[in-house]
Design an enzyme around this catalytic site. Sequence first.
Site, PDB file in Angstrom:
ATOM      1  N   SER A   1       0.501  -1.261  -0.142  1.00 38.49           N
ATOM      2  CA  SER A   1      -0.101  -0.086   0.039  1.00 38.49           C
ATOM      3  C   SER A   1       0.634   1.381   0.207  1.00 38.49           C
ATOM      4  CB  SER A   1      -0.966  -0.100   1.421  1.00 38.49           C
ATOM      5  OG  SER A   1      -2.058   0.797   0.761  1.00 38.49           O
TER       6      SER A   1
ATOM      7  N   HIS B   1      -7.662  -5.313   0.453  1.00 35.24           N
ATOM      8  CA  HIS B   1      -6.505  -4.591   0.284  1.00 35.24           C
ATOM      9  C   HIS B   1      -5.793  -4.568   1.403  1.00 35.24           C
ATOM     10  CE1 HIS B   1      -4.299  -0.450  -0.127  1.00 35.24           C
ATOM     11  NE2 HIS B   1      -4.035  -0.488   0.810  1.00 35.24           N
TER      12      HIS B   1
END
Length: 396
Positions: free
Chosen positions: A164, A369
């Site tokens: 990320s 995610h």
Amino acid sequence: MRKYTALWLTVTFLISQQVGCISADDLPDDGALDSIGLATKYGHPPTQYDVVTEDGYILAVYRLPGKGRIPVLLVHGFMDTSDTFLIRGNTSLAIYLANKGYDVWLANTRGNRYSRRHKTLNPDKDSEFWKFSFHEKGCYDLPAVIDTILNETGANNITAIGHSEGNTEFFILGSERKEYNSKINVLLALAPVAFLQNVQGTLGIAIQLEPVVSGLVKTLGINEFLGDNTTLGIISHTVCPIPILGYTVCAYGLLYPSVGSDPTELEQDFFENLATHYPAGTSTQNLLHYLQLGYRKQFAQYDYGSDTNQKIYNSSDPPIYQLDQVTMPVALYTAANDGFSALADVAMLQSQLPNVVYYLLSPYALCNHVDYVWGRTANIYLYPYIDYMLNLYNPL
Ligand SMILES: *[C@@H]1O[C@H](CO)[C@@H](O)[C@H](O)[C@H]1NC(C)=O
Ligand SMILES: *[C@@H]1O[C@H](CO)[C@@H](O)[C@H](O)[C@H]1NC(C)=O
Ligand SMILES: *[C@@H]1O[C@H](CO)[C@@H](O)[C@H](O)[C@H]1NC(C)=O
Ligand SMILES: *[C@@H]1O[C@H](CO)[C@@H](O)[C@H](O)[C@H]1NC(C)=O
Ligand SMILES: *[C@@H]1O[C@H](CO)[C@@H](O)[C@H](O)[C@H]1NC(C)=O
């Protein structure tokens, strides 16, 4: 209305399912361990380095030594720490790589629980400490960490694995500090973030509200976001680890609407443990910079407002990062159920990076995610694809 009824029924069902259910693969005391404790428990007592950046921040970097020739550096995401690569115990990415024999290094970027330190600034008193975002982490934290690794090991390049925001920082490093491209033999970018203009869900709403959020935090003078001793941080670390209630409020109510929902991979027992490790704080400016990327629909530097921009950048708009300068080889790992790095945004990134050597759309359809680091069985649906790239660029 029907949507809320369905949500309520789901939540009620899940609560009823979980009452009295204690799983055997519980990790009861890992919630209380820090990175050193976790790495030691799973067989790799780490060495700690206190890396000082050229602008004075002191970063905790952990090394799980191994015989691999090319060191592997793992960089965590937003409000996260090095714990993230350790909290799944034996199936965590850092432990998995260390067990294979890699020389594993774990960074902690400025402002989180382990790197809330500076040579001259006091994070509790000096608001100056908090004037940073992923821009400064890419320009100053990563170079200091990489140089320390190269100096300590005698290697001339590293393999990087970002999650990320870790990848946002590597893209900024490659565009702003071009000499570092040749020091990274490949970047495995898990859930990469640069563009945020196709984000839906809670984050999409937050992006639309960027001017309001920005005005509010500036008026209130909030410098630190979700740090351990901030009001929100204390609430989060008190409520989220509570069995059932914490899982319902924090996982179903907050996390899933932002990053994509995948409850079977983020089970309640694990969430109780996770909730003491995450969130671990960042600067409010870091949050605002992300909201700006979405609101302004550009991968650009921080927007201070046109007058200040003029003084700092000699332009009323913040400069756009030159992704065509990011010449390091990049492998992009994406997932259809990722609420933060949307596939359409990664496609824009892919089209602008000059050296994409691999692209994976996770074959596990529900992958979101955070499954890359927290997923219960990520070792099954993700690690083989990491091994594939490591065997090409960093064979043992
Ligand atoms: C982790 O794996 C090691 C070696 O395979 C094993 O000895 C150890 O018991 C495992 N630890 C836990 C907590 O499962
Ligand atoms: C929070 O406060 C405690 C007690 O003063 C302190 O030991 C700890 O280092 C602080 N943590 C952070 C991240 O500010
Ligand atoms: C590089 O390594 C040497 C010896 O190990 C050490 O004395 C020196 O401080 C290191 N420099 C940096 C920038 O880490
Ligand atoms: C990276 O380092 C390894 C080991 O020192 C070396 O064999 C390789 O040529 C280097 N690769 C690059 C791109 O510099
Ligand atoms: C600032 O921008 C103007 C217009 O683009 C340019 O002419 C000038 O040289 C710049 N000044 C500096 C100090 O870079």
